[in-house]
Design a protein around this motif. Structure first.
Motif, PDB file in Angstrom:
ATOM      1  N   GLU A  19      -1.448   1.679   7.975  1.00  0.00           N
ATOM      2  CA  GLU A  19      -2.524   1.762   6.992  1.00  0.00           C
ATOM      3  C   GLU A  19      -3.804   2.291   7.636  1.00  0.00           C
ATOM      4  OE1 GLU A  19      -2.961  -2.016   5.107  1.00  0.00           O
ATOM      5  OE2 GLU A  19      -0.888  -2.073   4.392  1.00  0.00           O
ATOM      6  N   ASN A  20      -4.034   1.911   8.877  1.00  0.00           N
ATOM      7  CA  ASN A  20      -5.216   2.390   9.583  1.00  0.00           C
ATOM      8  C   ASN A  20      -5.151   3.900   9.777  1.00  0.00           C
ATOM      9  OD1 ASN A  20      -7.670   2.114  11.143  1.00  0.00           O
ATOM     10  ND2 ASN A  20      -6.413   2.449  12.969  1.00  0.00           N
ATOM     11  N   LEU A  38      -5.891   5.537   6.474  1.00  0.00           N
ATOM     12  CA  LEU A  38      -7.316   5.466   6.182  1.00  0.00           C
ATOM     13  C   LEU A  38      -8.082   6.526   6.951  1.00  0.00           C
ATOM     14  CD1 LEU A  38      -9.809   4.122   4.948  1.00  0.00           C
ATOM     15  CD2 LEU A  38      -9.772   2.488   6.846  1.00  0.00           C
ATOM     16  N   LYS A  39      -7.770   6.668   8.237  1.00  0.00           N
ATOM     17  CA  LYS A  39      -8.447   7.685   9.048  1.00  0.00           C
ATOM     18  C   LYS A  39      -8.179   9.080   8.518  1.00  0.00           C
ATOM     19  CE  LYS A  39      -8.721   5.225  13.462  1.00  0.00           C
ATOM     20  NZ  LYS A  39      -8.271   5.201  14.883  1.00  0.00           N
ATOM     21  N   HIS A  62     -14.789   4.440   1.235  1.00  0.00           N
ATOM     22  CA  HIS A  62     -14.309   4.356   2.614  1.00  0.00           C
ATOM     23  C   HIS A  62     -14.780   3.064   3.271  1.00  0.00           C
ATOM     24  CE1 HIS A  62     -14.180   9.034   2.603  1.00  0.00           C
ATOM     25  NE2 HIS A  62     -13.109   8.506   2.056  1.00  0.00           N
ATOM     26  N   MET A  73     -12.655   0.209   2.009  1.00  0.00           N
ATOM     27  CA  MET A  73     -11.321   0.262   2.593  1.00  0.00           C
ATOM     28  C   MET A  73     -11.357  -0.173   4.053  1.00  0.00           C
ATOM     29  SD  MET A  73     -10.126   3.900   0.933  1.00  0.00           S
ATOM     30  CE  MET A  73      -8.553   3.967   1.784  1.00  0.00           C
ATOM     31  N   GLU A  74     -12.350   0.314   4.773  1.00  0.00           N
ATOM     32  CA  GLU A  74     -12.472  -0.025   6.185  1.00  0.00           C
ATOM     33  C   GLU A  74     -12.729  -1.517   6.370  1.00  0.00           C
ATOM     34  OE1 GLU A  74     -14.554   2.274   9.721  1.00  0.00           O
ATOM     35  OE2 GLU A  74     -16.052   1.184   8.530  1.00  0.00           O
ATOM     36  N   LEU A 103      -9.530  -3.455   5.704  1.00  0.00           N
ATOM     37  CA  LEU A 103      -8.545  -3.284   6.762  1.00  0.00           C
ATOM     38  C   LEU A 103      -8.924  -4.091   7.995  1.00  0.00           C
ATOM     39  CD1 LEU A 103      -5.975  -1.860   7.708  1.00  0.00           C
ATOM     40  CD2 LEU A 103      -7.405   0.002   8.537  1.00  0.00           C
TER      41      LEU A 103
END
Length: 214
Positions: free
Chosen positions: A132-133, A136-137, A171, A174-175, A178
Motif C-alpha cells: 500500500e505504501n 501511495l508513493k 494525499h 492517505m499518508e 498509512l
C-alpha cells in the motif's frame, strides 16, 4: 474457513527433512493457509522467482545449504517476501544475524504452530502495508507530474474526482492513515515502521508530530 473466491495465503516451507515439511504443511493447511514445499535452497529459489509464495518459512540448516544465504537472496528482490527462520541449532548470535539480515522473526525447533501462525499473519499484514505504501508513493508521483493543459487552466489542477478534496489534502489523509496503520502493526516500533514506509526515522518523527500521532 476462507471464502473460496479469495486465494489463501501461500506459505513456502523450506526444510531438508520431509517429515518436517509434511507436518508443517498439514498444520498450516488446517489454519486457512495454502502451502508449497522445497527441500533445498535451489528448489525454493525457483518457486520464489515463479511467484509461488507469499511468505517463506526457512530452516537454517538445509543440508549443504545455509538458510541465511537464501534469506540474503530474497532480501535483494525488488519486492521481497517476508521470511521466518527456524532451526534446532539456534543461538542468540544466529537469531540476531537472521533479524539483521531482514528476517521477520526467528523460531526454535520444534516449531509450535500456535506461536508460528500469529507471526505469519503479522508478517503478511506488514507486507500488505508495504504494498500500500508503494501504491501511495506511485499515486503521489503521478499527481506531481500532472501538467497544465493551457494558460487558461493554469489556476486549476487536472485531478479528476476526489470527492471535494484537493489532491494535496487527499494525499495527506492517505499518508496519515498509512503511517497510523504501520505504527499500530509494529506495536509503536518506529525503527521498523520507518523501514516499512521507506523513510528515515527522522522523517517519520516529523510526520508523527505533523499529524499528531502520539
Amino acid at each position: 474457513m476462507s471464502n473460496n473466491s479469495t486465494p489463501l495465503p501461500r506459505i513456502l516451507i523450506v526444510d531438508d527433512k520431509e517429515k518436517v515439511r509434511q507436518s508443517l504443511s498439514l498444520a498450516l493447511r488446517g489454519r486457512d493457509f495454502d502451502t508449497v514445499s522445497a527441500e533445498n535452497a535451489e528448489e525454493a529459489w525457483t518457486l520464489i522467482q515463479d511467484d509461488r509464495a507469499d511468505l517463506a518459512l526457512i530452516d537454517l540448516m538445509l543440508g549443504k545449504d545455509n538458510g541465511l544465504d537464501l534469506l540474503k537472496k530474497i532480501r535483494k528482490m525488488e519486492s521481497p517476501l517476508p521470511v521466518l527462520i527456524f532451526t534446532g541449532y539456534g543461538t542468540i548470535e544466529t537469531a540476531t544475524e537472521a533479524i539483521t539480515l531482514g528476517a521477520f522473526n526467528y523460531l526454535q525447533k520444534p516449531v509450535k504452530v500456535d506461536h508460528l501462525v500469529p507471526m505469519i499473519r503479522s508478517a503478511l499484514r506488514l507486507r500488505q502495508l508495504e504494498k500500500e505504501n508503494r501504491v501511495l508513493k506511485s499515486l503521489i508521483a503521478d499527481h506531481e507530474e500532472t501538467i497544465i493543459d493551457s494558460e487558461a487552466e493554469s489556476s486549476r489542477i487536472v485531478s479528476g474526482n476526489f470527492g471535494g478534496h484537493s489532491p494535496g489534502h487527499l494525499h495527506q489523509e492517505m499518508e496519515e492513515e498509512l503511517i497510523r496503520r504501520v505504527l499500530n502493526e509494529c506495536g509503536g516500533n518506529k525503527k521498523m515502521s520507518a523501514e516499512i514506509l521507506g523513510i528515515s526515522r527522522a522523517t517519520l518523527y516529523n510526520k508523527i508530530k505533523e499529524y499528531g500521532l502520539t
